[in-house]
Design a protein around this motif. Structure first.
Motif, PDB file in Angstrom:
ATOM      1  N   VAL A 166      29.002  37.834  35.198  1.00  0.00           N
ATOM      2  CA  VAL A 166      29.600  36.744  35.970  1.00  0.00           C
ATOM      3  C   VAL A 166      30.998  36.485  35.415  1.00  0.00           C
ATOM      4  O   VAL A 166      31.175  36.270  34.217  1.00  0.00           O
ATOM      5  CB  VAL A 166      28.731  35.468  35.910  1.00  0.00           C
ATOM      6  CG1 VAL A 166      29.451  34.293  36.553  1.00  0.00           C
ATOM      7  CG2 VAL A 166      27.385  35.718  36.593  1.00  0.00           C
ATOM      8  N   CYS A 193      32.762  34.895  45.075  1.00  0.00           N
ATOM      9  CA  CYS A 193      32.232  33.599  45.514  1.00  0.00           C
ATOM     10  C   CYS A 193      33.357  32.572  45.638  1.00  0.00           C
ATOM     11  O   CYS A 193      34.237  32.491  44.773  1.00  0.00           O
ATOM     12  CB  CYS A 193      31.209  33.119  44.489  1.00  0.00           C
ATOM     13  SG  CYS A 193      30.549  31.490  44.823  1.00  0.00           S
ATOM     14  N   ASP A 196      27.737  30.387  47.483  1.00  0.00           N
ATOM     15  CA  ASP A 196      26.775  29.710  46.619  1.00  0.00           C
ATOM     16  C   ASP A 196      26.790  30.335  45.221  1.00  0.00           C
ATOM     17  O   ASP A 196      26.153  31.359  44.972  1.00  0.00           O
ATOM     18  CB  ASP A 196      25.376  29.846  47.265  1.00  0.00           C
ATOM     19  CG  ASP A 196      24.304  29.104  46.476  1.00  0.00           C
ATOM     20  OD1 ASP A 196      24.613  28.592  45.374  1.00  0.00           O
ATOM     21  OD2 ASP A 196      23.160  29.066  46.955  1.00  0.00           O
ATOM     22  N   TRP A 197      27.520  29.708  44.298  1.00  0.00           N
ATOM     23  CA  TRP A 197      27.632  30.334  42.975  1.00  0.00           C
ATOM     24  C   TRP A 197      26.295  30.335  42.229  1.00  0.00           C
ATOM     25  O   TRP A 197      26.040  31.193  41.389  1.00  0.00           O
ATOM     26  CB  TRP A 197      28.744  29.715  42.132  1.00  0.00           C
ATOM     27  CG  TRP A 197      28.572  28.293  41.685  1.00  0.00           C
ATOM     28  CD1 TRP A 197      29.163  27.187  42.202  1.00  0.00           C
ATOM     29  CD2 TRP A 197      27.766  27.825  40.577  1.00  0.00           C
ATOM     30  NE1 TRP A 197      28.770  26.066  41.513  1.00  0.00           N
ATOM     31  CE2 TRP A 197      27.918  26.426  40.504  1.00  0.00           C
ATOM     32  CE3 TRP A 197      26.942  28.449  39.641  1.00  0.00           C
ATOM     33  CZ2 TRP A 197      27.264  25.640  39.540  1.00  0.00           C
ATOM     34  CZ3 TRP A 197      26.292  27.667  38.683  1.00  0.00           C
ATOM     35  CH2 TRP A 197      26.453  26.291  38.650  1.00  0.00           C
ATOM     36  N   ARG A 198      25.432  29.370  42.553  1.00  0.00           N
ATOM     37  CA  ARG A 198      24.113  29.340  41.881  1.00  0.00           C
ATOM     38  C   ARG A 198      23.293  30.571  42.260  1.00  0.00           C
ATOM     39  O   ARG A 198      22.615  31.167  41.429  1.00  0.00           O
ATOM     40  CB  ARG A 198      23.366  28.055  42.230  1.00  0.00           C
ATOM     41  CG  ARG A 198      23.949  26.842  41.518  1.00  0.00           C
ATOM     42  CD  ARG A 198      23.195  25.554  41.783  1.00  0.00           C
ATOM     43  NE  ARG A 198      23.799  24.462  41.056  1.00  0.00           N
ATOM     44  CZ  ARG A 198      24.898  23.813  41.437  1.00  0.00           C
ATOM     45  NH1 ARG A 198      25.513  24.160  42.558  1.00  0.00           N
ATOM     46  NH2 ARG A 198      25.395  22.837  40.707  1.00  0.00           N
ATOM     47  N   THR A 207      37.516  29.857  38.068  1.00  0.00           N
ATOM     48  CA  THR A 207      37.692  28.550  38.721  1.00  0.00           C
ATOM     49  C   THR A 207      38.420  27.615  37.754  1.00  0.00           C
ATOM     50  O   THR A 207      38.551  27.922  36.566  1.00  0.00           O
ATOM     51  CB  THR A 207      36.318  27.952  39.050  1.00  0.00           C
ATOM     52  OG1 THR A 207      35.561  27.865  37.828  1.00  0.00           O
ATOM     53  CG2 THR A 207      35.565  28.808  40.051  1.00  0.00           C
ATOM     54  N   VAL A 253      33.525  34.218  40.517  1.00  0.00           N
ATOM     55  CA  VAL A 253      33.645  32.918  41.176  1.00  0.00           C
ATOM     56  C   VAL A 253      35.110  32.492  41.127  1.00  0.00           C
ATOM     57  O   VAL A 253      35.692  32.409  40.045  1.00  0.00           O
ATOM     58  CB  VAL A 253      32.761  31.843  40.505  1.00  0.00           C
ATOM     59  CG1 VAL A 253      32.687  30.605  41.409  1.00  0.00           C
ATOM     60  CG2 VAL A 253      31.374  32.369  40.208  1.00  0.00           C
ATOM     61  N   ARG A 262      34.168  28.545  48.074  1.00  0.00           N
ATOM     62  CA  ARG A 262      33.455  27.508  48.820  1.00  0.00           C
ATOM     63  C   ARG A 262      33.681  27.583  50.315  1.00  0.00           C
ATOM     64  O   ARG A 262      32.896  27.080  51.095  1.00  0.00           O
ATOM     65  CB  ARG A 262      33.857  26.128  48.276  1.00  0.00           C
ATOM     66  CG  ARG A 262      33.389  25.914  46.849  1.00  0.00           C
ATOM     67  CD  ARG A 262      34.059  24.747  46.201  1.00  0.00           C
ATOM     68  NE  ARG A 262      35.504  24.973  46.090  1.00  0.00           N
ATOM     69  CZ  ARG A 262      36.362  24.104  45.602  1.00  0.00           C
ATOM     70  NH1 ARG A 262      35.942  22.933  45.193  1.00  0.00           N
ATOM     71  NH2 ARG A 262      37.641  24.394  45.524  1.00  0.00           N
ATOM     72  N   ILE A 285      28.901  26.654  35.457  1.00  0.00           N
ATOM     73  CA  ILE A 285      28.666  28.030  35.919  1.00  0.00           C
ATOM     74  C   ILE A 285      28.266  28.925  34.737  1.00  0.00           C
ATOM     75  O   ILE A 285      27.313  29.701  34.821  1.00  0.00           O
ATOM     76  CB  ILE A 285      29.916  28.595  36.635  1.00  0.00           C
ATOM     77  CG1 ILE A 285      30.257  27.740  37.872  1.00  0.00           C
ATOM     78  CG2 ILE A 285      29.699  30.042  37.040  1.00  0.00           C
ATOM     79  CD1 ILE A 285      31.597  28.082  38.528  1.00  0.00           C
ATOM     80  N   ILE A 335      34.211  34.058  35.650  1.00  0.00           N
ATOM     81  CA  ILE A 335      34.524  32.698  36.095  1.00  0.00           C
ATOM     82  C   ILE A 335      36.038  32.503  36.175  1.00  0.00           C
ATOM     83  O   ILE A 335      36.732  32.468  35.156  1.00  0.00           O
ATOM     84  CB  ILE A 335      33.887  31.659  35.154  1.00  0.00           C
ATOM     85  CG1 ILE A 335      32.372  31.903  35.071  1.00  0.00           C
ATOM     86  CG2 ILE A 335      34.184  30.238  35.645  1.00  0.00           C
ATOM     87  CD1 ILE A 335      31.658  31.062  34.025  1.00  0.00           C
ATOM     88  N   LEU A 380      24.589  33.360  43.173  1.00  0.00           N
ATOM     89  CA  LEU A 380      25.292  34.497  42.560  1.00  0.00           C
ATOM     90  C   LEU A 380      24.825  34.709  41.122  1.00  0.00           C
ATOM     91  O   LEU A 380      24.499  35.822  40.721  1.00  0.00           O
ATOM     92  CB  LEU A 380      26.809  34.243  42.589  1.00  0.00           C
ATOM     93  CG  LEU A 380      27.660  35.324  41.949  1.00  0.00           C
ATOM     94  CD1 LEU A 380      27.963  36.426  42.952  1.00  0.00           C
ATOM     95  CD2 LEU A 380      28.961  34.759  41.407  1.00  0.00           C
TER      96      LEU A 380
END
Ligand code: NAD
Length: 414
Positions: free
Chosen positions: A80, A45, A67-69, A84, A13, A47, A92, A82, A71
């Protein structure tokens, strides 16, 4: 003989600065190291559909999503990653751990101690079912830094008495530089303190094996109002279509409106480490001329080490046990096969750089996940860094009064 029989499908993400750095590392790690699992760069991922599709293509990901959810709950994802800003780390990471995914999360772990505590607790629970987690303090994996730790662990420095750490940048010296997310508390948690100060807190605690017990701090916001951003460019700076500007250092322009800077521009503190060492820390984005200058010096009863990120292939070591006439700081070129991480790279003397620390990070993460071990730094360790950040902030708010660092819960065994 390679044993790449297991595949780890990664979903990442964020696709700007750290997204690019991590992509480079995921892409490289199996080519350089023989690991018990093979990484698959499955899904990236972001936006903005157009920008994330472009990033997937450019950075080498099989597919993309906005859609990170979806993912983090996908059956097609094992890990995963992260990348961000801090305001989305907790949400997340918690969702990913709950879905049984291994998680690697960029630093600082979260924007608040409360979030970091929740993440560490979730990581501890997930660990009981074999789910692994790690925070991305990548500078631990610069070979010269790892070598510093090995020297300390081997007793070559004796009793550690002093730690001197500075992490200096200058990208917001210009008061017209716009109000990017790193200058907003709700997005970044804190300023220079959490962004770069967190690195030297983690690095020095890692190298010395000692934890910061208490601090006395000052912080300052030199430029309190900045223009709102209007656009950006470059590898590390892209607007994602949601009005936020990513990265730092390459923003093109700004509009006429301004907004308040709600984080520190610089943080300076003294600290006492629990093994008895005295330490000084300086984190600033106003050190004119210093671009990404991370420097650490450690003095012990038997010797000293000095590390400078601008010369990251080198470590200065003073061995005070040698005859007086032979003493002095020795420059070790950290490129020998016996040095940490180096045997898989190039012949001695063929230097490596910043990005390699991320490949080393992914190597250790993949190896730990594939062998059922816990990678480090754990979320608990990253929570402890967050508690130091919090102590620094509270001390600065109370006229630098001495502030103890709150203790962390004991980690739950695997
Ligand atoms: N380890 C290091 O040396 C290092 C260096 C820089 C940054 N960082 C850390 O990495 C993280 C990201 O920093 P960066 O420099 O890559 O930032 P960046 O601004 O360059 O990139 C952030 C990315 O996150 C995406 N994003 C933002 N909010 C999102 C959301 N809610 N959902 C989905 N995507 C979202 C953006 O579109 C962008 O792609 C931060 O925690 C930062 O502290 C670590």
């Amino acid at each position: 003989m390679s044993t790449h029989n297991r595949q780890l499908r990664v979903g990442m993400v964020g696709y700007a600065f750290m997204g690019a750095a991590h992509s480079q590392a995921w892409r490289t790690v199996n080519r350089v190291y023989d690991l018990p699992a093979r990484v698959r760069m499955s899904t990236i991922c972001g936006r903005d559909p157009g920008k994330v599709a472009d990033a997937a293509d450019r950075l080498g990901w099989d597919s993309w999503t906005t859609d990170w959810r979806a993912l983090v709950t996908s059956d097609e994802i094992d890990v995963v990653d992260i990348c961000t800003p801090g305001d989305s780390h907790a949400e997340i990471a918690l969702a990913a751990l709950a879905a049984g995914k291994h998680v690697i999360c960029e630093k600082p772990l979260a924007n608040t101690v409360a979030e970091a505590r929740e993440m560490a607790a979730a990581a501890a629970t997930a660990r009981t079912t074999g789910v692994r987690s790690m925070c991305g303090f990548n500078y631990r994996r610069v070979p010269a830094v790892t070598l510093m730790r090995q020297l300390v662990e081997a007793g070559r420095l004796g009793v550690i008495r002093h730690v001197r750490a500075a992490y200096l940048q200058d990208w917001i010296v210009d008061p017209q530089f716009p109000l990017v997310w790193r200058l907003q508390k709700d997005k970044a948690g804190s300023g220079a303190l959490g962004d770069i100060g967190a690195h030297i807190i983690d690095l020095t605690q890692y190298v010395t094996g000692q934890r910061i017990g208490g601090v006395s701090a000052i912080t300052e916001t030199f430029v309190k109002q900045r223009p709102l951003p209007a656009g950006s460019s470059g590898l590390a700076a892209q607007v994602d279509g949601h009005g936020s500007v990513d990265g730092h250092g390459s923003v093109d322009g700004h509009g006429p409106a301004t907004g308040p800077v709600t984080v520190d521009d610089a943080a300076v503190f003294v600290a006492r480490l629990d093994g008895g060492a005295l330490a000084t820390y300086e984190a600033s984005r106003f050190a004119t001329g210093r671009k990404n200058a991370l420097r650490v010096e450690i003095n012990g009863s038997l010797g000293s080490v000095v590390f400078d990120l601008e010369r990251l292939n080198e470590l200065e070591f003073h061995d005070a046990t040698l005859p007086a006439g032979e003493q002095g700081f020795t420059r070790i070129l950290v490129t020998e096969p016996e040095h940490p991480y180096l045997s898989a790279w190039w012949p001695p003397g063929h230097i490596i750089g910043y990005e390699h620390s991320f490949t080393h990070q992914m190597r250790d993460f993949v190896e730990a996940v594939a062998t059922g071990a816990d990678p480090t730094p754990s979320f608990e360790e990253a929570l402890q860094v967050q508690l130091v950040l919090d102590a620094v902030t509270r001390s600065a708010e109370r006229s630098s009064s001495w502030t103890e660092v709150a203790s962390t819960p004991a980690p739950v065994p695997a």
